[in-house]
Design an enzyme around this catalytic site. Structure first.
Site, mmCIF file in Angstrom:
data_model
loop_
_atom_site.group_PDB
_atom_site.id
_atom_site.type_symbol
_atom_site.label_atom_id
_atom_site.label_comp_id
_atom_site.label_asym_id
_atom_site.label_seq_id
_atom_site.Cartn_x
_atom_site.Cartn_y
_atom_site.Cartn_z
ATOM 1 N N CYS A 148 -5.785 -8.868 5.091
ATOM 2 C CA CYS A 148 -7.221 -8.207 4.986
ATOM 3 C C CYS A 148 -8.246 -8.930 5.422
ATOM 4 O O CYS A 148 -8.834 -8.987 7.458
ATOM 5 C CB CYS A 148 -7.734 -7.201 3.438
ATOM 6 S SG CYS A 148 -6.815 -5.646 3.265
ATOM 7 N N ARG A 168 -33.272 -12.392 -4.212
ATOM 8 C CA ARG A 168 -32.318 -12.035 -3.042
ATOM 9 C C ARG A 168 -30.784 -12.480 -2.489
ATOM 10 O O ARG A 168 -31.061 -13.078 -1.053
ATOM 11 C CB ARG A 168 -33.264 -11.440 -2.463
ATOM 12 C CG ARG A 168 -34.271 -10.126 -2.595
ATOM 13 C CD ARG A 168 -35.199 -9.768 -1.637
ATOM 14 N NE ARG A 168 -36.249 -10.975 -1.281
ATOM 15 C CZ ARG A 168 -36.958 -10.933 -2.223
ATOM 16 N NH1 ARG A 168 -37.443 -10.352 -3.059
ATOM 17 N NH2 ARG A 168 -38.676 -12.075 -2.288
ATOM 18 N N ILE A 212 0.985 -1.251 0.425
ATOM 19 C CA ILE A 212 0.128 -0.271 0.200
ATOM 20 C C ILE A 212 0.699 1.525 0.479
ATOM 21 O O ILE A 212 0.340 2.234 -0.846
ATOM 22 C CB ILE A 212 -0.689 0.466 0.890
ATOM 23 C CG1 ILE A 212 -1.726 -1.262 0.799
ATOM 24 C CG2 ILE A 212 -1.699 1.470 1.729
ATOM 25 C CD1 ILE A 212 -2.409 -1.456 0.041
ATOM 26 N N THR A 228 0.104 -4.834 9.910
ATOM 27 C CA THR A 228 0.290 -4.963 11.810
ATOM 28 C C THR A 228 -0.903 -6.148 11.326
ATOM 29 O O THR A 228 -1.321 -6.451 11.528
ATOM 30 C CB THR A 228 -1.598 -4.054 11.470
ATOM 31 O OG1 THR A 228 -2.461 -3.635 10.622
ATOM 32 C CG2 THR A 228 -1.172 -2.320 11.856
ATOM 33 N N GLY A 279 -7.607 -15.879 2.530
ATOM 34 C CA GLY A 279 -6.378 -15.624 2.597
ATOM 35 C C GLY A 279 -5.991 -13.392 2.069
ATOM 36 O O GLY A 279 -6.948 -13.221 2.465
ATOM 37 N N VAL A 304 -8.339 -1.359 -1.133
ATOM 38 C CA VAL A 304 -8.374 -1.332 -2.397
ATOM 39 C C VAL A 304 -8.107 -3.213 -2.532
ATOM 40 O O VAL A 304 -7.912 -3.629 -1.663
ATOM 41 C CB VAL A 304 -6.788 -1.219 -3.065
ATOM 42 C CG1 VAL A 304 -7.542 1.258 -2.940
ATOM 43 C CG2 VAL A 304 -5.209 -1.185 -2.577
ATOM 44 N N PHE A 340 -2.864 -15.592 -2.971
ATOM 45 C CA PHE A 340 -4.556 -15.947 -1.893
ATOM 46 C C PHE A 340 -5.125 -15.396 -3.056
ATOM 47 O O PHE A 340 -6.472 -15.442 -3.099
ATOM 48 C CB PHE A 340 -4.506 -14.764 -0.860
ATOM 49 C CG PHE A 340 -4.281 -14.130 -0.951
ATOM 50 C CD1 PHE A 340 -6.425 -13.176 -0.897
ATOM 51 C CD2 PHE A 340 -3.584 -13.076 -1.595
ATOM 52 C CE1 PHE A 340 -5.770 -11.501 -1.472
ATOM 53 C CE2 PHE A 340 -3.686 -12.362 -1.237
ATOM 54 C CZ PHE A 340 -4.408 -11.009 -1.803
ATOM 55 N N LYS A 397 -13.472 -0.532 8.324
ATOM 56 C CA LYS A 397 -12.981 -0.774 7.495
ATOM 57 C C LYS A 397 -12.819 -2.586 7.900
ATOM 58 O O LYS A 397 -12.766 -3.104 6.850
ATOM 59 C CB LYS A 397 -11.252 -0.161 7.039
ATOM 60 C CG LYS A 397 -10.117 -1.113 6.881
ATOM 61 C CD LYS A 397 -10.581 -1.652 5.421
ATOM 62 C CE LYS A 397 -9.772 -3.102 4.553
ATOM 63 N NZ LYS A 397 -8.375 -1.900 5.180
ATOM 64 N N THR A 410 -5.407 4.956 15.900
ATOM 65 C CA THR A 410 -5.093 7.142 16.186
ATOM 66 C C THR A 410 -5.277 7.323 17.254
ATOM 67 O O THR A 410 -4.346 8.444 16.493
ATOM 68 C CB THR A 410 -6.150 6.496 15.437
ATOM 69 O OG1 THR A 410 -6.592 6.423 13.888
ATOM 70 C CG2 THR A 410 -5.642 8.071 14.619
ATOM 71 N N ARG A 424 -17.562 -9.821 4.437
ATOM 72 C CA ARG A 424 -16.781 -10.669 3.122
ATOM 73 C C ARG A 424 -16.480 -11.802 3.698
ATOM 74 O O ARG A 424 -16.999 -13.236 3.058
ATOM 75 C CB ARG A 424 -15.732 -9.893 2.890
ATOM 76 C CG ARG A 424 -15.979 -8.403 2.095
ATOM 77 C CD ARG A 424 -15.131 -8.190 1.275
ATOM 78 N NE ARG A 424 -14.014 -8.438 -0.030
ATOM 79 C CZ ARG A 424 -13.284 -8.644 -0.776
ATOM 80 N NH1 ARG A 424 -12.677 -7.624 0.005
ATOM 81 N NH2 ARG A 424 -12.895 -9.307 -1.262
#
Length: 350
Positions: A268, A254, A14, A85, A265, A162, A333, A214, A127, A221
């Protein structure tokens, strides 16, 4: 505020694309990384990761002097932290050591008016911890947690959103979520991203909202993937074709069941849900269970593999397996990338 020089701390999947895009839009960018080999590679105009379209942008930015790469931060108007992280070894506790180390490295060069943005995906409240670490290191400056809109240093969280393999495109086109520790912090961060972002820069009411948003995206997912993976286990036990079941079920207007696989994998989806569990362990039961379902899928795949191998050998009249050669296609992944982080294929191989 018009930005002219920024620093990006961490030049991985990133940080490097972000630094390159800022540089290609006219800003002087200092990329900072602790890996000497990475620094030498980038300063030669080459890259150390695989991402379509990235190398050409880096080569041009290094060639025209807009992107420089060094070991230590220097004075800049803004500092973007994009360091790993990871989860702790042997447990699912987030490790924030890299962020704390990045904070200490930039603290010595901070000046009034500077902006610090945390891009790393983090547990809720990180943060605020970043701001505290900086304030301890620089007691001569004021920070948002004590001086709000009037602070010397502006601090915000803006997580990346992303997809590997499409980073150079999605960094520009996707919406960004910005959570500032004050309204002034968020607005200054939005000014910076508006240098190249064509999507909308959405300001949330606090960094915590941005942090959890995030994590919620990837946990959503993960839960849906877990349903598909668990359905495949159920179908196998009942000797039913999972693909036919899904095809029929998905004809409902639906319903949209995802395809099951060998697990989940990437840095994220396979990691972020644990950050929510760590932040709220008593109320994240579904998210924890989904993670466990997906983490256990490679073991099930291995069991099916060994069963198939034994059946094949038995059909051939072979009692002892001896040395069996196995070819495994695809270790990353997802297709067409070199990122092996948390790849279920590695768990199956090992």
């Amino acid at each position: 505020m018009k930005f002219s020089k920024i620093s990006v701390i961490g030049l991985g999947y990133i940080g490097l694309p972000t630094a390159a895009i800022f540089a290609s839009n006219g800003l002087d960018v200092l990329g900072v990384d602790v890996n000497v080999d990475v620094i030498e590679t980038l300063n030669s105009g080459k890259i150390h990761i695989v991402e379509p379209g990235l190398e050409a942008v880096v080569r041009q930015a290094v060639g025209n002097g807009k992107l420089q790469v060094k070991l230590l931060p220097e004075r800049s108007q803004a500092f973007l932290i994009a360091v790993p992280t990871p989860l702790g070894q042997g447990n699912f506790e987030p490790n924030l050591d890299y962020i704390e180390s990045a904070a200490k490295s930039i603290a010595r060069v901070l000046e009034p008016g500077n902006l610090v943005i945390l891009e790393s995906t983090v547990p809720v409240g990180t943060t605020e911890k970043l701001s505290k670490w900086l304030s301890v290191a620089r007691p001569d400056l004021t920070f948002p947690q004590t001086h709000g809109e009037d602070s010397d240093i502006r601090i915000a969280h803006c997580p990346e959103r992303v997809l590997p393999g499409r980073v150079m495109r999605e960094l520009v086109l996707n919406d960004r979520v910005i959570g500032g520790m004050s309204r002034a912090c968020a607005q200054l961060a939005r000014d910076l991203y508006n240098v190249f972002v064509k999507g909308e820069c959405v300001i949330t009411s606090s960094p915590r909202n941005a942090e959890l948003a995030k994590l919620a995206e990837n946990s959503f997912r993960d839960v849906n993937i877990a349903f598909a993976n668990e359905l495949s286990l159920i179908c196998d036990e009942l000797e039913i074709d999972v693909w036919e079941v899904m095809s029929i079920a998905n004809r409902h207007p639906r319903v949209g069941i995802l395809q099951p696989g060998a697990g989940v994998g990437g840095h994220c989806i396979a990691v972020d849900p644990w950050f929510i569990v760590a932040s709220s362990p008593n109320t994240s039961n579904l998210i924890r269970t989904a993670r466990e379902v997906n983490d256990n899928k490679p073991k099930w795949v291995l069991q099916k593999f060994f069963k198939a191998v034994r059946a094949c050998l038995k059909d051939k009249g072979v009692n002892e397996a001896g040395e069996v050669s196995v070819a495994i296609y695809g270790l990353s992944f997802k297709p067409d990338i070199d990122d092996l982080r948390e790849s279920p294929a590695l768990k199956i191989c090992m």
